[in-house]
Design an enzyme around this catalytic site. Structure first.
Site, PDB file in Angstrom:
ATOM      1  N   THR A 139       0.831  -1.212   0.000  1.00 45.02           N
ATOM      2  CA  THR A 139       0.000   0.000   0.000  1.00 45.02           C
ATOM      3  C   THR A 139       0.862   1.257   0.000  1.00 45.02           C
ATOM      4  OG1 THR A 139      -1.724  -1.146   1.224  1.00 45.02           O
ATOM      5  CG2 THR A 139      -1.797   1.239   1.279  1.00 45.02           C
ATOM      6  N   GLY A 178       2.643  -2.957   8.402  1.00 47.22           N
ATOM      7  CA  GLY A 178       2.842  -3.249   9.810  1.00 47.22           C
ATOM      8  C   GLY A 178       4.297  -3.580  10.091  1.00 47.22           C
ATOM      9  N   GLU A 421      -6.106  -5.785   4.083  1.00 44.54           N
ATOM     10  CA  GLU A 421      -6.185  -7.040   3.327  1.00 44.54           C
ATOM     11  C   GLU A 421      -7.356  -7.041   2.372  1.00 44.54           C
ATOM     12  OE1 GLU A 421      -3.215  -8.913   4.547  1.00 44.54           O
ATOM     13  OE2 GLU A 421      -3.562  -8.895   2.404  1.00 44.54           O
TER      14      GLU A 421
HETATM   15  C1  LIG Z   1      -4.841 -12.103  11.068  1.00 49.64           C
HETATM   16  C2  LIG Z   1      -3.906 -11.405  10.163  1.00 49.64           C
HETATM   17  C3  LIG Z   1      -3.464 -10.026  10.633  1.00 49.64           C
HETATM   18  C4  LIG Z   1      -3.139  -9.129   9.484  1.00 49.64           C
HETATM   19  C5  LIG Z   1      -2.671  -7.744   9.904  1.00 49.64           C
HETATM   20  C6  LIG Z   1      -2.928  -6.695   8.851  1.00 49.64           C
HETATM   21  C7  LIG Z   1      -2.147  -6.961   7.603  1.00 49.64           C
HETATM   22  C8  LIG Z   1      -2.625  -6.139   6.466  1.00 49.64           C
HETATM   23  C9  LIG Z   1      -1.986  -6.246   5.293  1.00 49.64           C
HETATM   24  C10 LIG Z   1      -2.475  -5.546   4.122  1.00 49.64           C
HETATM   25  O1  LIG Z   1      -3.440  -4.816   4.153  1.00 49.64           O
HETATM   26  S1  LIG Z   1      -1.594  -5.923   2.707  1.00 49.64           S
HETATM   27  C11 LIG Z   1      -2.374  -4.970   1.472  1.00 49.64           C
HETATM   28  C12 LIG Z   1      -3.742  -5.517   1.122  1.00 49.64           C
HETATM   29  N1  LIG Z   1      -4.215  -4.898  -0.061  1.00 49.64           N
HETATM   30  C13 LIG Z   1      -5.209  -5.395  -0.795  1.00 49.64           C
HETATM   31  O2  LIG Z   1      -5.859  -6.361  -0.449  1.00 49.64           O
HETATM   32  C14 LIG Z   1      -5.478  -4.703  -2.104  1.00 49.64           C
HETATM   33  C15 LIG Z   1      -6.879  -4.974  -2.603  1.00 49.64           C
HETATM   34  N2  LIG Z   1      -6.936  -4.835  -4.050  1.00 49.64           N
HETATM   35  C16 LIG Z   1      -6.837  -5.949  -4.855  1.00 49.64           C
HETATM   36  O3  LIG Z   1      -6.700  -7.069  -4.429  1.00 49.64           O
HETATM   37  C17 LIG Z   1      -6.930  -5.714  -6.344  1.00 49.64           C
HETATM   38  O4  LIG Z   1      -6.603  -4.386  -6.653  1.00 49.64           O
HETATM   39  C18 LIG Z   1      -8.364  -6.004  -6.886  1.00 49.64           C
HETATM   40  C19 LIG Z   1      -9.381  -5.176  -6.160  1.00 49.64           C
HETATM   41  C20 LIG Z   1      -8.658  -7.476  -6.725  1.00 49.64           C
HETATM   42  C21 LIG Z   1      -8.399  -5.632  -8.340  1.00 49.64           C
HETATM   43  O5  LIG Z   1      -7.269  -6.221  -8.895  1.00 49.64           O
HETATM   44  P1  LIG Z   1      -6.932  -5.963 -10.428  1.00 49.64           P
HETATM   45  O6  LIG Z   1      -7.244  -4.550 -10.763  1.00 49.64           O
HETATM   46  O7  LIG Z   1      -5.592  -6.485 -10.751  1.00 49.64           O
HETATM   47  O8  LIG Z   1      -7.931  -6.935 -11.088  1.00 49.64           O
HETATM   48  P2  LIG Z   1      -9.188  -6.607 -11.958  1.00 49.64           P
HETATM   49  O9  LIG Z   1      -8.800  -5.810 -13.136  1.00 49.64           O
HETATM   50  O10 LIG Z   1     -10.299  -6.085 -11.071  1.00 49.64           O
HETATM   51  O11 LIG Z   1      -9.546  -8.074 -12.444  1.00 49.64           O
HETATM   52  C22 LIG Z   1      -9.932  -8.913 -11.454  1.00 49.64           C
HETATM   53  C23 LIG Z   1      -9.594 -10.281 -12.011  1.00 49.64           C
HETATM   54  O12 LIG Z   1      -8.458 -10.731 -11.315  1.00 49.64           O
HETATM   55  C24 LIG Z   1      -8.849 -11.771 -10.457  1.00 49.64           C
HETATM   56  N3  LIG Z   1      -8.171 -11.580  -9.187  1.00 49.64           N
HETATM   57  C25 LIG Z   1      -8.019 -10.410  -8.525  1.00 49.64           C
HETATM   58  N4  LIG Z   1      -7.355 -10.628  -7.381  1.00 49.64           N
HETATM   59  C26 LIG Z   1      -7.089 -11.953  -7.337  1.00 49.64           C
HETATM   60  C27 LIG Z   1      -6.429 -12.790  -6.397  1.00 49.64           C
HETATM   61  N5  LIG Z   1      -5.931 -12.299  -5.255  1.00 49.64           N
HETATM   62  N6  LIG Z   1      -6.330 -14.097  -6.678  1.00 49.64           N
HETATM   63  C28 LIG Z   1      -6.848 -14.595  -7.819  1.00 49.64           C
HETATM   64  N7  LIG Z   1      -7.504 -13.868  -8.764  1.00 49.64           N
HETATM   65  C29 LIG Z   1      -7.613 -12.559  -8.499  1.00 49.64           C
HETATM   66  C30 LIG Z   1     -10.335 -11.598 -10.306  1.00 49.64           C
HETATM   67  O13 LIG Z   1     -10.968 -12.804  -9.923  1.00 49.64           O
HETATM   68  C31 LIG Z   1     -10.737 -11.184 -11.688  1.00 49.64           C
HETATM   69  O14 LIG Z   1     -10.696 -12.293 -12.533  1.00 49.64           O
HETATM   70  P3  LIG Z   1     -11.623 -12.305 -13.845  1.00 49.64           P
HETATM   71  O15 LIG Z   1     -12.993 -11.885 -13.415  1.00 49.64           O
HETATM   72  O16 LIG Z   1     -11.010 -11.299 -14.774  1.00 49.64           O
HETATM   73  O17 LIG Z   1     -11.544 -13.716 -14.311  1.00 49.64           O
HETATM   74  C1  LIG Z   2      -4.393  -1.256  10.562  1.00 53.56           C
HETATM   75  C2  LIG Z   2      -3.969  -1.372   9.117  1.00 53.56           C
HETATM   76  C3  LIG Z   2      -2.902  -2.204   8.781  1.00 53.56           C
HETATM   77  C4  LIG Z   2      -2.466  -2.287   7.463  1.00 53.56           C
HETATM   78  N1  LIG Z   2      -1.369  -3.064   7.161  1.00 53.56           N
HETATM   79  C5  LIG Z   2      -0.898  -3.069   5.890  1.00 53.56           C
HETATM   80  C6  LIG Z   2       0.278  -3.797   5.577  1.00 53.56           C
HETATM   81  O1  LIG Z   2       0.891  -4.415   6.436  1.00 53.56           O
HETATM   82  N2  LIG Z   2       0.748  -3.763   4.298  1.00 53.56           N
HETATM   83  C7  LIG Z   2       0.092  -3.054   3.312  1.00 53.56           C
HETATM   84  O2  LIG Z   2       0.562  -3.050   2.167  1.00 53.56           O
HETATM   85  N3  LIG Z   2      -1.055  -2.362   3.577  1.00 53.56           N
HETATM   86  C8  LIG Z   2      -1.543  -2.354   4.834  1.00 53.56           C
HETATM   87  N4  LIG Z   2      -2.691  -1.654   5.127  1.00 53.56           N
HETATM   88  C9  LIG Z   2      -3.332  -0.862   4.076  1.00 53.56           C
HETATM   89  C10 LIG Z   2      -4.617  -1.524   3.615  1.00 53.56           C
HETATM   90  O3  LIG Z   2      -4.334  -2.676   2.893  1.00 53.56           O
HETATM   91  C11 LIG Z   2      -5.389  -0.509   2.773  1.00 53.56           C
HETATM   92  O4  LIG Z   2      -5.786   0.534   3.622  1.00 53.56           O
HETATM   93  C12 LIG Z   2      -6.606  -1.175   2.135  1.00 53.56           C
HETATM   94  O5  LIG Z   2      -6.184  -2.025   1.090  1.00 53.56           O
HETATM   95  C13 LIG Z   2      -7.620  -0.167   1.596  1.00 53.56           C
HETATM   96  O6  LIG Z   2      -7.030   0.669   0.655  1.00 53.56           O
HETATM   97  P1  LIG Z   2      -7.128   2.277   0.850  1.00 53.56           P
HETATM   98  O7  LIG Z   2      -6.680   2.578   2.204  1.00 53.56           O
HETATM   99  O8  LIG Z   2      -6.453   2.887  -0.314  1.00 53.56           O
HETATM  100  O9  LIG Z   2      -8.687   2.581   0.779  1.00 53.56           O
HETATM  101  P2  LIG Z   2      -9.496   3.076  -0.523  1.00 53.56           P
HETATM  102  O10 LIG Z   2      -9.447   2.031  -1.561  1.00 53.56           O
HETATM  103  O11 LIG Z   2      -9.072   4.438  -0.862  1.00 53.56           O
HETATM  104  O12 LIG Z   2     -10.971   3.053   0.096  1.00 53.56           O
HETATM  105  C14 LIG Z   2     -11.658   4.239   0.420  1.00 53.56           C
HETATM  106  C15 LIG Z   2     -13.122   4.052   0.008  1.00 53.56           C
HETATM  107  O13 LIG Z   2     -13.167   3.952  -1.416  1.00 53.56           O
HETATM  108  C16 LIG Z   2     -13.984   2.855  -1.805  1.00 53.56           C
HETATM  109  N5  LIG Z   2     -13.503   2.250  -3.045  1.00 53.56           N
HETATM  110  C17 LIG Z   2     -12.225   2.145  -3.453  1.00 53.56           C
HETATM  111  N6  LIG Z   2     -12.136   1.495  -4.620  1.00 53.56           N
HETATM  112  C18 LIG Z   2     -13.393   1.173  -4.983  1.00 53.56           C
HETATM  113  C19 LIG Z   2     -13.980   0.484  -6.080  1.00 53.56           C
HETATM  114  N7  LIG Z   2     -13.234  -0.015  -7.083  1.00 53.56           N
HETATM  115  N8  LIG Z   2     -15.317   0.306  -6.089  1.00 53.56           N
HETATM  116  C20 LIG Z   2     -16.077   0.795  -5.091  1.00 53.56           C
HETATM  117  N9  LIG Z   2     -15.595   1.472  -4.019  1.00 53.56           N
HETATM  118  C21 LIG Z   2     -14.276   1.659  -3.970  1.00 53.56           C
HETATM  119  C22 LIG Z   2     -13.833   1.871  -0.658  1.00 53.56           C
HETATM  120  O14 LIG Z   2     -14.963   0.997  -0.595  1.00 53.56           O
HETATM  121  C23 LIG Z   2     -13.762   2.793   0.553  1.00 53.56           C
HETATM  122  O15 LIG Z   2     -15.082   3.071   0.996  1.00 53.56           O
HETATM  123  C24 LIG Z   2      -3.143  -1.549   6.453  1.00 53.56           C
HETATM  124  C25 LIG Z   2      -4.235  -0.742   6.787  1.00 53.56           C
HETATM  125  C26 LIG Z   2      -4.656  -0.646   8.110  1.00 53.56           C
HETATM  126  C27 LIG Z   2      -5.819   0.246   8.455  1.00 53.56           C
END
Ligand SMILES: CCCCCCC/C=C/C(=O)SCCNC(=O)CCNC(=O)[C@H](O)C(C)(C)COP(=O)(O)OP(=O)(O)OC[C@H]1O[C@@H](n2cnc3c(N)ncnc32)[C@H](O)[C@@H]1OP(=O)(O)O
Ligand SMILES: Cc1cc2nc3c(=O)[nH]c(=O)nc-3n(C[C@H](O)[C@H](O)[C@H](O)COP(=O)(O)OP(=O)(O)OC[C@H]3O[C@@H](n4cnc5c(N)ncnc54)[C@H](O)[C@@H]3O)c2cc1C
Length: 652
Positions: A139, A178, A421
């Site tokens: 992110t 994190g 996530e």
């Molecule tokens: C207990 C645990 C404690 C944890 C502590 C906290 C730790 C936190 C860590 C984090 O937050 S890490 C960062 C997390 N970030 C995200 O999750 C980002 C979310 N965004 C996405 O995953 C992608 O941007 C999206 C929303 C899925 C869109 O991806 P993209 O733009 O590349 O795809 P599209 O053009 O929408 O096409 C979608 C296409 O791709 C397939 N797909 C997407 N993701 C996956 C996947 N992960 N695995 C398999 N396939 C995937 C999806 O099914 C679509 O397929 P088709 O419909 O085209 O067949």
């Molecule tokens: C406590 C915490 C720990 C984290 N740890 C990690 C980490 O270890 N590593 C890491 O990489 N990231 C980490 N993150 C980041 C986290 O993965 C992102 O905050 C998360 O993926 C959401 O993305 P964003 O913050 O850009 O929100 P945004 O995507 O900007 O979301 C803002 C709003 O926009 C809306 N929105 C965005 N896109 C769309 C769409 N396509 N369609 C409809 N609505 C949409 C959402 O629904 C939401 O209401 C952490 C976040 C938190 C809060």
């Protein structure tokens, strides 16, 4: 022991220990869990004062101290089984987040899932031994959801066979990872790969951030903590700015995608494989969801049998607040949800395990289904759990607002699970995308299997709802999902027929698409709960769990009655019948509420709650807790002499 809670434990309708064993996955697992918890609870190094008395820096210091002790003990005890390590870690942190979560939960899995044999050889052991402490830096300040929009770049330089990494804009600065602020000395950095003048999309790179001796940031690395947050303050979520940081070509994780020495890019079998660790964590979040709600329900229900309030009959003792139907309606469906989410957590874990094994064997055909299911259930469970913790807090009145209850901390530490996530709305829309594709397959005459079978034509026409039958209720959730998914696909089609573009049509249906995905997830949860009951051997456990499944389903119908009526699954009269049976169930389950929370077997140390104490002696404990609060270190706070006394003397 408080006499009220003692009475609640007299003669439960089921064997509490048998349910504990069932939740743990067997008697041996219960014994092992208790053994590991005892090791922590009897370790003087893990004793601590209430965390709410500490500052952010104090909390971080406390967390790091526990991390260090935990890693030492894991080695000393020879814990190698991932289940043991997970149970031991949960006992050390009582389910709270910790600065090593990303190292253990994402950095190590990234190595295991995305590194070549040579890279594993080079990085894994030092990372396992915590010489290397990693995080997952994906992110950025400007992008978290839209991964293809990430701005960090990794330019391949064939002359030196290195990648040059940059965060070219302020919005490109890595933000949130994190452990990034002060703990990690390495990171997996997700960056847009450029080689031979072409952008090849997101790839993963191992970047060393800090000197392994001094822990000082390396040249080109600007790193720090992002500052206090709404909660989660034991973790140093950080920022990372990269200025022409050079890393060897062999630091790009190349199990799937590759960059050869001359810069030739070899595409991976699927560009979604790079997203694999996020899917792993989403599945883990689903399996953890139940534990959070179990803690909240244990606290609120135990408190609700020792708290007496108001007077129904003059001269009679004040009733236990759990005797109020409204209190039962707040808490008992959440208790049923806790059990439902326990089983769906097992389901997703098994699904992840099975499909990961297929992927390892080179079969990527089920990746989409795993993604859609884990994404949807991660959103479904975390939305309900976080809202449920808040309901439990409010059900405890004023003392629920005190940190002594443990509920504010539980809420602020679980709330971000709706965002990290994969932001929940976005995740539900990924599930919707999958469901719409399934509708398209059926339209092309393909028969579906598994959880989407209800989309097949002439999926059996069901008799009218029998609210006394769990099977009939599962059928109702199936019919609701079928109607909602089909209805929204028809809505999309009519948008297209009016000349709207695919993007416009999709955006105009987003709310309905999310609702359809939620109905699909709800059906999968109810169906899984009912199916799990068939495997329960102990008749007493099966009976009580059936009542909970029945309550969960009835409550779900009353909470979403509009969907069910719109889908023609039930009418007003049938809805009234459902509500009546629900009220009867609340009353019959009220007597089992405390034993059903005891079955979670969460110790007082794990629970960290004055209100949820096993012995129910809340009031003396609450008074003692307040007496030790920092502000009471002195009878007269220093601010009196500094400000109030001069004010009082100034004779305004
Ligand atoms: C207990 C645990 C404690 C944890 C502590 C906290 C730790 C936190 C860590 C984090 O937050 S890490 C960062 C997390 N970030 C995200 O999750 C980002 C979310 N965004 C996405 O995953 C992608 O941007 C999206 C929303 C899925 C869109 O991806 P993209 O733009 O590349 O795809 P599209 O053009 O929408 O096409 C979608 C296409 O791709 C397939 N797909 C997407 N993701 C996956 C996947 N992960 N695995 C398999 N396939 C995937 C999806 O099914 C679509 O397929 P088709 O419909 O085209 O067949
Ligand atoms: C406590 C915490 C720990 C984290 N740890 C990690 C980490 O270890 N590593 C890491 O990489 N990231 C980490 N993150 C980041 C986290 O993965 C992102 O905050 C998360 O993926 C959401 O993305 P964003 O913050 O850009 O929100 P945004 O995507 O900007 O979301 C803002 C709003 O926009 C809306 N929105 C965005 N896109 C769309 C769409 N396509 N369609 C409809 N609505 C949409 C959402 O629904 C939401 O209401 C952490 C976040 C938190 C809060």
């Amino acid at each position: 022991m408080n006499p009220d809670i003692k009475k609640e434990r007299e003669g439960p309708a089921f064997d509490v220990e048998a349910v504990t064993n069932l939740l743990d996955g067997g008697r041996d697992v219960t014994e092992r869990r208790r053994q590991l918890e005892a090791l922590v609870e009897n370790d003087p190094e893990f004793l601590s004062q209430p965390l709410s008395f500490l500052s952010q820096s104090g909390r971080y210091d406390h967390a790091i101290k526990r991390c260090a002790r935990m890693i030492q003990q894991i080695k000393k005890l020879g814990l190698t089984d991932p289940k043991d390590i997970s149970l031991y870690k949960r006992a050390v942190f009582c389910g709270r987040p910790c600065p090593l979560d990303l190292h253990l939960g994402m950095f190590l899995p990234m190595l295991l899932n995305q590194a070549t044999e040579d890279q594993l050889e080079h990085f894994f052991l030092p990372a396992w031994q915590c010489q290397i402490i990693g995080t997952y830096a994906q992110t950025e300040m400007g992008h978290g959801t839209f991964l293809r929009g990430l701005e960090t770049t990794a330019l391949y330089d064939p002359r030196t066979q290195e990648f040059v990494l940059n965060t070219p804009t302020v919005t490109a600065i890595k933000w949130w990872p994190g452990g990034l602020g002060k703990t990690a000395n390495h990171a997996v950095v997700l960056a847009q790969l450029y080689t031979k003048g072409t952008c090849q999309g997101l790839n993963a790179f191992i970047v060393q951030l800090r000197d392994l001796e001094t822990h000082a940031p390396l040249p080109g690395i600007i790193v720090g903590d992002i500052g206090p947050k709404f909660g989660f303050n034991d973790v140093d979520n950080g920022f990372l700015k990269l200025e022409n940081v050079r890393i060897p070509r062999t630091n790009m994780l190349m199990k799937f995608a590759k960059v050869e020495e001359d810069g030739t890019y070899i595409r991976p079998p699927s560009d979604k494989l790079a997203y694999g660790t996020m899917v792993f964590i989403r599945a883990l979040i689903v399996s953890e969801a139940s534990y959070v709600l179990a803690k909240a329900c244990t606290i609120a229900i135990r408190y609700s049998v020792v708290r007496r309030q108001s007077q129904q009959t003059p001269g009679a003792p004040e009733p236990q607040i759990l005797d109020y139907q409204t209190q039962q309606h707040k808490l008992l469906p959440l208790l049923a949800t806790t059990y439902a989410f326990h089983f769906i957590g097992n389901y997703v874990s098994k699904m992840y395990q099975n499909i990961s094994e297929s992927v390892d064997a080179g079969n990527y055909s089920q990746l989409n289904e795993l993604h859609a299911t884990s994404a949807g259930l991660k959103a479904f469970t975390t939305w309900i759990v976080v809202a449920g913790v808040e309901t439990c807090r409010m059900a405890c009145g004023g003392h629920g607002f005190s940190c002594a209850s443990g509920l504010p901390e539980l809420y602020t530490n679980s709330a971000p699970s709706c965002t990290y996530e994969g932001e929940n709305t976005v995740m539900m829309l990924q599930t919707a995308r999958y469901l719409m594709k399934c509708v398209g397959l059926v339209r092309n005459g393909i028969l579906l299997e598994g959880n989407v079978m209800y989309l097949n034509p002439a999926f059996d026409n069901r008799p009218r709802l029998d609210p006394q039958s769990v099977a009939s209720l599962v059928g109702a959730f199936c019919d609701r999902a079928s109607w909602m998914v089909t209805h929204v696909s028809q809505g999309l089609q009519s948008q297209l027929n009016c000349g709207k573009s695919q993007k416009e049509a999709w955006n105009n249906m987003l709310v309905e698409l999310v609702r359809a995905s939620e109905s699909h997830c709800h059906y999968v949860v109810v169906k899984t709960f009912a199916e799990e009951l068939e495997g329960v051997q102990d008749s007493g456990s099966r009976a009580i769990l059936s009542s909970l499944c029945h309550l969960y389903a009835l409550h779900g119908i009353t909470q979403h009655s509009g969907d069910f009526m719109q889908a023609g699954v039930l009418n007003g009269e049938e809805l009234e019948q459902v509500s009546k049976i629900l009220r009867t169930l609340l009353s019959s389950l009220r007597r089992q509420a405390v034993p059903l929370t005891d079955a979670f077997d969460i110790s007082d140390v794990q629970l960290s709650s004055v209100l949820g104490r096993h012995d129910g002696n809340v009031y003396n404990a609450l008074y003692a807790w307040a007496r030790t609060a920092p502000l009471n270190k002195s009878q007269v706070h220093e601010s009196y002499d500094k400000y109030m006394k001069p004010l009082q003397k100034s004779k305004l």
